[in-house]
Design an enzyme around this catalytic site. Structure first.
Site, short mmCIF file in Angstrom:
data_model
loop_
_atom_site.label_atom_id
_atom_site.label_comp_id
_atom_site.label_asym_id
_atom_site.label_seq_id
_atom_site.Cartn_x
_atom_site.Cartn_y
_atom_site.Cartn_z
N TYR A 88 -5.37 6.26 5.87
CA TYR A 88 -4.91 7.39 4.89
C TYR A 88 -5.12 8.24 5.70
O TYR A 88 -3.96 9.45 5.32
CB TYR A 88 -5.77 7.64 4.07
CG TYR A 88 -6.62 6.11 2.95
CD1 TYR A 88 -5.59 6.02 2.17
CD2 TYR A 88 -7.44 5.42 3.38
CE1 TYR A 88 -5.57 4.97 1.82
CE2 TYR A 88 -7.66 4.20 2.76
CZ TYR A 88 -7.14 4.25 1.95
OH TYR A 88 -7.45 3.22 0.70
N PHE B 184 -17.45 7.35 -5.03
CA PHE B 184 -16.16 6.79 -6.39
C PHE B 184 -15.48 6.20 -6.16
O PHE B 184 -15.42 5.52 -5.44
CB PHE B 184 -16.07 7.98 -7.10
CG PHE B 184 -15.01 9.12 -6.11
CD1 PHE B 184 -13.79 8.62 -6.04
CD2 PHE B 184 -15.93 9.34 -5.29
CE1 PHE B 184 -12.87 9.51 -5.25
CE2 PHE B 184 -14.99 10.29 -4.24
CZ PHE B 184 -13.87 10.01 -3.77
N LEU C 34 0.72 -1.28 0.05
CA LEU C 34 -0.22 0.34 -0.19
C LEU C 34 0.72 1.22 -0.21
O LEU C 34 0.69 1.92 -0.87
CB LEU C 34 -1.00 0.06 1.49
CG LEU C 34 -1.78 1.30 1.41
CD1 LEU C 34 -2.83 1.27 0.32
CD2 LEU C 34 -2.69 1.19 2.85
#
Length: 410
Positions: free
Chosen positions: A123, A410, A94
């Site tokens: 994140y 999205f 990642l």
């Protein structure tokens, strides 16, 4: 075997996307949704990590333009389809994908990267801050009433085929971009997401329905897309309706649409998700408690170019403040930046002047769209004031009149 990261080849899409399904639990997307994402994928912006013939990591981006305070549409990478195979976690996959992706975003001149997080804790370490939140409600219509303005009686409502009404609905959506920061301008093809309705994904709900709100002259000023879930028990009907989208250009149309939804026959519960946290619906209902409001994080924002991003929006009150920014993952942002701006425009340039506020790029991302205040971040110790009064000044400038909002994923 050495892992290989490379830009996605179109012929690899099926294996790449199947890897993503496995990374998120293994359930396959319905064919209709799968074809939508195949069509919208930008292969040149998509990365795959391969271990031999197996895809073990993925990340992609959509080329969005994001509404920011002041109404400007700023280029933003819509980060998506990020996943690592269960067999290859904790091996830096990642991190390598995020490194390559942000380097590419910077090289492409986009000042922002944005995403919705399956796990928000992931994140923050890459500089993303939660910048918008969404509201969910579940209203008991047997005990909650609506108080609508009298002008709502002048709105005509018309049931239409959801796909045939796409053009009219998109015009309403586009008109709202100047009002709500956080909304992405929908590029061709994205309008289809709002009417995806695979039978296999309905879970007992009826097919998607759409109602248009029109003025007397026929102008469309709002729409609602929804699905009824017909249920019955020993006492009779116990149905619910789930509102997927409801947008309107004025209070009369907005209230008329909600009244329509509340009045659907044989329905006693109205559910809606991904609403703005300052949704006027909260002021139409007679009992907020029995509307069961819940809030969760939605859009996470990452400033890829601090100077360009802060200069791209306007500020509700004058600001002249020097930020000392830390950004370990994108060190080109580190250092002192002087932001000067007001409601007409802004500039943000490097400076050697003493810092007024110290913070990381994550806090700037969280506050960027005006929904999270710098003052609240300061109260949590995440923004340090070095000049008395600077935190209040900057916080007032960043704050917006309406909450930023991401209406869809999205």
């Amino acid at each position: 075997m050495t892992m290989d990261m490379r830009v996605l080849r179109p012929l690899e899409w099926d294996d790449w996307f199947r890897h993503l399904e496995v990374a998120f639990g293994g359930e396959a997307e319905p064919a209709e949704a799968r074809e939508f994402y195949r069509d919208m994928t930008e292969p040149e912006r998509s990365l795959g990590v391969w271990d031999g013939e197996a895809c073990v990591g993925s990340a992609s981006a959509f080329s969005f333009r994001l509404a920011v305070p002041g109404g400007a549409l700023v280029p933003a990478a819509g980060v998506t389809m990020v996943g690592v195979a269960p067999t290859h976690r904790r091996r830096g996959v990642l991190t390598s994908l995020m490194r390559r992706q942000l380097d590419d975003v910077r090289a492409g001149g986009e000042p922002l990267a944005v995403l919705t997080a399956s796990d928000p804790a992931i994140y923050g370490r890459f500089g993303y801050g939660a910048a918008t939140y969404s509201l969910s409600v579940e209203v008991d219509t047997t005990r909650v009433r609506l108080a609508v303005p009298p002008e709502a009686d002048g709105i005509r409502l018309r049931l239409v085929d959801p796909e045939e009404a796409l053009g009219a609905c998109e015009k309403v959506y586009a008109a709202l971009l100047a009002v709500r920061p956080g909304m992405p301008a929908r590029l061709p093809g994205w309008e289809r997401q709002g009417v995806l309705d695979p039978a296999s994904g309905r879970g007992g709900r009826a097919p998607l329905a759409c109602v248009l709100a029109e003025r007397a002259d026929g102008e469309v000023v709002g729409y609602a897309r929804y699905q009824v879930n017909p249920e019955w028990d020993m006492s009779g009907s116990a149905g619910s309706v789930e509102v997927r989208d409801l947008d309107a250009l004025d209070p009369a149309a907005y209230a008329a649409l909600w009244r329509y939804v509340f009045d659907i026959d044989l329905v006693w519960t109205v559910k809606a998700h991904k609403r703005p946290v300052d949704d006027p619906l909260l002021h139409l209902v007679s009992d907020v408690r029995r509307s069961a409001p819940r809030v969760r994080d939605q859009l996470h924002v990452r400033l890829v170019d601090v100077g360009a991003a802060l200069a791209a929006r306007v500020y509700g009150s004058p600001v002249d403040v020097v930020f000392e920014v830390t950004d370990a993952f994108c060190p080109w942002n580190e250092g002192r930046w002087r932001l000067t701006g007001d409601a007409k425009g802004a500039s943000c340039v490097r400076t050697g002047d003493a810092a007024d506020l110290a913070l990381s790029v994550t806090e700037l991302g969280a506050a960027y769209l005006g929904g999270v205040t710098l003052a609240s971040l300061g109260g949590a110790g995440r923004v340090v004031e070095r000049r008395a009064g600077a935190l209040v000044e900057a916080s007032r400038g960043f704050a917006g009149d309406v909450a930023p909002w991401l209406p869809h994923g999205f």
